[in-house]
Design an enzyme around this catalytic site. Structure first.
Site, PDB file in Angstrom:
ATOM      1  N   SER A  10      35.502  33.473  41.451  1.00 40.94           N
ATOM      2  CA  SER A  10      36.888  33.233  41.874  1.00 40.94           C
ATOM      3  C   SER A  10      37.041  31.793  42.351  1.00 40.94           C
ATOM      4  O   SER A  10      36.042  31.107  42.617  1.00 40.94           O
ATOM      5  CB  SER A  10      37.186  34.190  43.035  1.00 40.94           C
ATOM      6  OG  SER A  10      38.350  33.812  43.749  1.00 40.94           O
TER       7      SER A  10
ATOM      8  N   TYR B  18      37.088  38.588  50.950  1.00 46.66           N
ATOM      9  CA  TYR B  18      37.036  38.277  49.510  1.00 46.66           C
ATOM     10  C   TYR B  18      36.280  36.962  49.288  1.00 46.66           C
ATOM     11  O   TYR B  18      35.409  36.874  48.414  1.00 46.66           O
ATOM     12  CB  TYR B  18      38.476  38.198  48.987  1.00 46.66           C
ATOM     13  CG  TYR B  18      38.623  38.032  47.490  1.00 46.66           C
ATOM     14  CD1 TYR B  18      38.474  39.118  46.635  1.00 46.66           C
ATOM     15  CD2 TYR B  18      38.948  36.800  46.922  1.00 46.66           C
ATOM     16  CE1 TYR B  18      38.642  38.978  45.258  1.00 46.66           C
ATOM     17  CE2 TYR B  18      39.120  36.647  45.551  1.00 46.66           C
ATOM     18  CZ  TYR B  18      38.967  37.743  44.717  1.00 46.66           C
ATOM     19  OH  TYR B  18      39.140  37.602  43.360  1.00 46.66           O
TER      20      TYR B  18
HETATM   21  P1  NAP Z   1      42.657  44.516  38.604  1.00 49.71           P
HETATM   22  O1  NAP Z   1      43.625  44.610  37.467  1.00 49.71           O
HETATM   23  O2  NAP Z   1      43.006  45.099  39.916  1.00 49.71           O
HETATM   24  O3  NAP Z   1      41.254  45.084  38.094  1.00 49.71           O
HETATM   25  C1  NAP Z   1      40.200  45.407  38.944  1.00 49.71           C
HETATM   26  C2  NAP Z   1      39.364  46.452  38.289  1.00 49.71           C
HETATM   27  O4  NAP Z   1      38.251  46.807  39.128  1.00 49.71           O
HETATM   28  C3  NAP Z   1      40.138  47.711  38.021  1.00 49.71           C
HETATM   29  O5  NAP Z   1      39.944  48.083  36.678  1.00 49.71           O
HETATM   30  C4  NAP Z   1      39.506  48.737  38.970  1.00 49.71           C
HETATM   31  O6  NAP Z   1      39.449  50.025  38.429  1.00 49.71           O
HETATM   32  C5  NAP Z   1      38.090  48.202  39.083  1.00 49.71           C
HETATM   33  N1  NAP Z   1      37.391  48.734  40.252  1.00 49.71           N
HETATM   34  C6  NAP Z   1      37.710  48.575  41.566  1.00 49.71           C
HETATM   35  N2  NAP Z   1      36.822  49.222  42.326  1.00 49.71           N
HETATM   36  C7  NAP Z   1      35.924  49.799  41.494  1.00 49.71           C
HETATM   37  C8  NAP Z   1      34.754  50.587  41.682  1.00 49.71           C
HETATM   38  N3  NAP Z   1      34.329  50.919  42.908  1.00 49.71           N
HETATM   39  N4  NAP Z   1      34.059  51.009  40.588  1.00 49.71           N
HETATM   40  C9  NAP Z   1      34.473  50.685  39.340  1.00 49.71           C
HETATM   41  N5  NAP Z   1      35.579  49.933  39.103  1.00 49.71           N
HETATM   42  C10 NAP Z   1      36.280  49.502  40.165  1.00 49.71           C
HETATM   43  O7  NAP Z   1      42.341  43.003  38.928  1.00 49.71           O
HETATM   44  P2  NAP Z   1      41.911  41.766  38.012  1.00 49.71           P
HETATM   45  O8  NAP Z   1      42.767  40.663  38.458  1.00 49.71           O
HETATM   46  O9  NAP Z   1      41.824  42.127  36.594  1.00 49.71           O
HETATM   47  O10 NAP Z   1      40.448  41.495  38.618  1.00 49.71           O
HETATM   48  C11 NAP Z   1      39.248  41.634  37.896  1.00 49.71           C
HETATM   49  C12 NAP Z   1      38.182  40.773  38.549  1.00 49.71           C
HETATM   50  O11 NAP Z   1      38.587  39.408  38.480  1.00 49.71           O
HETATM   51  C13 NAP Z   1      37.967  41.059  40.031  1.00 49.71           C
HETATM   52  O12 NAP Z   1      36.613  40.918  40.348  1.00 49.71           O
HETATM   53  C14 NAP Z   1      38.796  39.967  40.713  1.00 49.71           C
HETATM   54  O13 NAP Z   1      38.372  39.701  42.009  1.00 49.71           O
HETATM   55  C15 NAP Z   1      38.529  38.833  39.775  1.00 49.71           C
HETATM   56  N6  NAP Z   1      39.475  37.731  39.832  1.00 49.71           N
HETATM   57  C16 NAP Z   1      40.801  37.919  39.644  1.00 49.71           C
HETATM   58  C17 NAP Z   1      41.671  36.833  39.641  1.00 49.71           C
HETATM   59  C18 NAP Z   1      43.151  36.940  39.452  1.00 49.71           C
HETATM   60  O14 NAP Z   1      43.842  35.950  39.712  1.00 49.71           O
HETATM   61  N7  NAP Z   1      43.671  38.062  38.995  1.00 49.71           N
HETATM   62  C19 NAP Z   1      41.140  35.559  39.833  1.00 49.71           C
HETATM   63  C20 NAP Z   1      39.771  35.406  40.047  1.00 49.71           C
HETATM   64  C21 NAP Z   1      38.951  36.493  40.037  1.00 49.71           C
HETATM   65  P3  NAP Z   1      40.667  51.112  38.450  1.00 49.71           P
HETATM   66  O15 NAP Z   1      41.891  50.448  39.004  1.00 49.71           O
HETATM   67  O16 NAP Z   1      40.740  51.497  37.021  1.00 49.71           O
HETATM   68  O17 NAP Z   1      40.155  52.185  39.306  1.00 49.71           O
HETATM   69  C1  GCO Z   2      44.544  35.383  46.532  1.00 50.20           C
HETATM   70  C2  GCO Z   2      44.270  35.758  45.118  1.00 50.20           C
HETATM   71  C3  GCO Z   2      42.995  35.113  44.616  1.00 50.20           C
HETATM   72  C4  GCO Z   2      42.801  35.368  43.159  1.00 50.20           C
HETATM   73  C5  GCO Z   2      41.604  34.762  42.533  1.00 50.20           C
HETATM   74  C6  GCO Z   2      41.603  33.274  42.569  1.00 50.20           C
HETATM   75  O1  GCO Z   2      45.047  36.209  47.282  1.00 50.20           O
HETATM   76  O2  GCO Z   2      44.313  34.227  46.884  1.00 50.20           O
HETATM   77  O3  GCO Z   2      44.279  37.117  44.897  1.00 50.20           O
HETATM   78  O4  GCO Z   2      41.914  35.348  45.416  1.00 50.20           O
HETATM   79  O5  GCO Z   2      42.859  36.701  42.855  1.00 50.20           O
HETATM   80  O6  GCO Z   2      40.406  35.331  42.931  1.00 50.20           O
HETATM   81  O7  GCO Z   2      40.584  32.793  41.776  1.00 50.20           O
END
Ligand code: NAP
Ligand code: GCO
Length: 261
Positions: free
Chosen positions: A142, A155
């Site tokens: 992240s 986080y």
């Molecule tokens: P999301 O749509 O909320 O997806 C998160 C996924 O994690 C969901 O499919 C959820 O499953 C699964 N999950 C949560 N707890 C779990 C567990 N105990 N066992 C198995 N699966 C579990 O969010 P996303 O934005 O796609 O995030 C995916 C990853 O990218 C995360 O690690 C997040 O921190 C990271 N990330 C996101 C962003 C952003 O801006 N969106 C940026 C940087 C990093 P269900 O809901 O199907 O249960």
């Molecule tokens: C926040 C966001 C971020 C992103 C992501 C950034 O509240 O600042 O959710 O943490 O999800 O991880 O890279």
């Protein structure tokens, strides 16, 4: 060198969002793909979406924080689908609560899913990667692997830790031809960030939405598909001498001081 033909990939938390897009990208590059959710209903919905998109996947429900469930699922996958060549530790959650108002249980829950689970899942696949003589692990990091901000102490601690777990797995298992790298997405439009993009009652954009646009040289939020190419690269033999690296895919956020007033 970007072909994943003959490889088995497991993407955790891939019923929707970033994991969904990564799983599709790995499939389109030739891999046999296993998807996961902790929740049966969510997995079933995801499986229907994959089918609509013409992507064949194998779905398994398990909680990535539960070592017994992970061990059982991995041995089932290895029997039914094949030995896992590529693991993407994508499952993750965020809690946006000021640090001093946060209960320790809430802090631990975030660390459990975002940091301890990638350790548990990696530990479950590494022994057979060693036997096979190769393996790829991709940890979804992240911006908060590098930066802090108000309300995301748990986080940021977990994602900062995940960056170091990545480097440590690379250090410890690189000699077995295992590469462990991270992808650090910028701000990506998914369910996780939906509250930061909500249209305001007066019809204007969320202040955080405007803030992110002003911090991103690309002047837009990322889409899950922006991570597809980097995922295939880190899963393929094109990256065989890349190890312990975090590839930030952020439209330039980490390079930029922010828009001048
Ligand atoms: P999301 O749509 O909320 O997806 C998160 C996924 O994690 C969901 O499919 C959820 O499953 C699964 N999950 C949560 N707890 C779990 C567990 N105990 N066992 C198995 N699966 C579990 O969010 P996303 O934005 O796609 O995030 C995916 C990853 O990218 C995360 O690690 C997040 O921190 C990271 N990330 C996101 C962003 C952003 O801006 N969106 C940026 C940087 C990093 P269900 O809901 O199907 O249960
Ligand atoms: C926040 C966001 C971020 C992103 C992501 C950034 O509240 O600042 O959710 O943490 O999800 O991880 O890279």
């Amino acid at each position: 060198m970007f072909s994943l033909k003959g490889k088995v990939a497991l993407v955790t938390g891939s019923a929707h969002g970033i994991g969904y897009s990564m799983a599709k990208a790995l499939y389109n590059a030739g891999a046999t793909v296993v998807v996961n959710s902790s929740n049966q209903a969510s997995l079933e919905k995801g499986l229907k979406d994959y089918e609509k998109d013409g992507v064949k996947v194998h779905g398994y429900v398990f909680d990535v924080t539960d070592e017994n469930q992970v061990k059982l699922a991995v041995s089932k996958i290895e029997k039914e689908v094949g030995v896992i060549d590529i693991l993407v530790n994508n499952a993750g959650i965020i809690k946006r609560i000021p640090m001093c108002d946060m209960a320790v249980e809430e802090f631990k829950k975030v660390v459990d899913i975002d940091l301890v689970a990638p350790y548990i899942c990696s530990k479950a696949v590494i022994p057979n990667m060693i036997k096979k003589g190769s393996g790829k692990i991709i940890n979804v990091c992240s911006m908060m692997s590098e930066l802090g901000r108000e309300t995301v102490s748990a986080y940021a601690s977990a994602k900062g830790g995940l960056k170091m777990l990545t480097k440590n797995i690379a250090s410890e298992y690189g000699k077995y031809n295992i590469q462990c790298n991270g992808i650090g997405p910028g701000y990506i439009a998914t369910e996780q960030t939906a509250p930061l993009r909500e249209i305001q009652p007066d019809g204007s954009r969320h202040p955080f939405d405007k803030f992110i646009i002003s911090k991103t040289p690309a002047e837009r939020w990322g889409n899950p598909e922006d991570l597809d190419g980097p995922t295939v690269f880190l899963a393929s033999s094109a990256s065989d001498f890349v190890n312990g690296h975090i590839l930030y895919v952020d439209g330039g956020i980490l390079a930029y001081i922010g828009k001048q007033p």
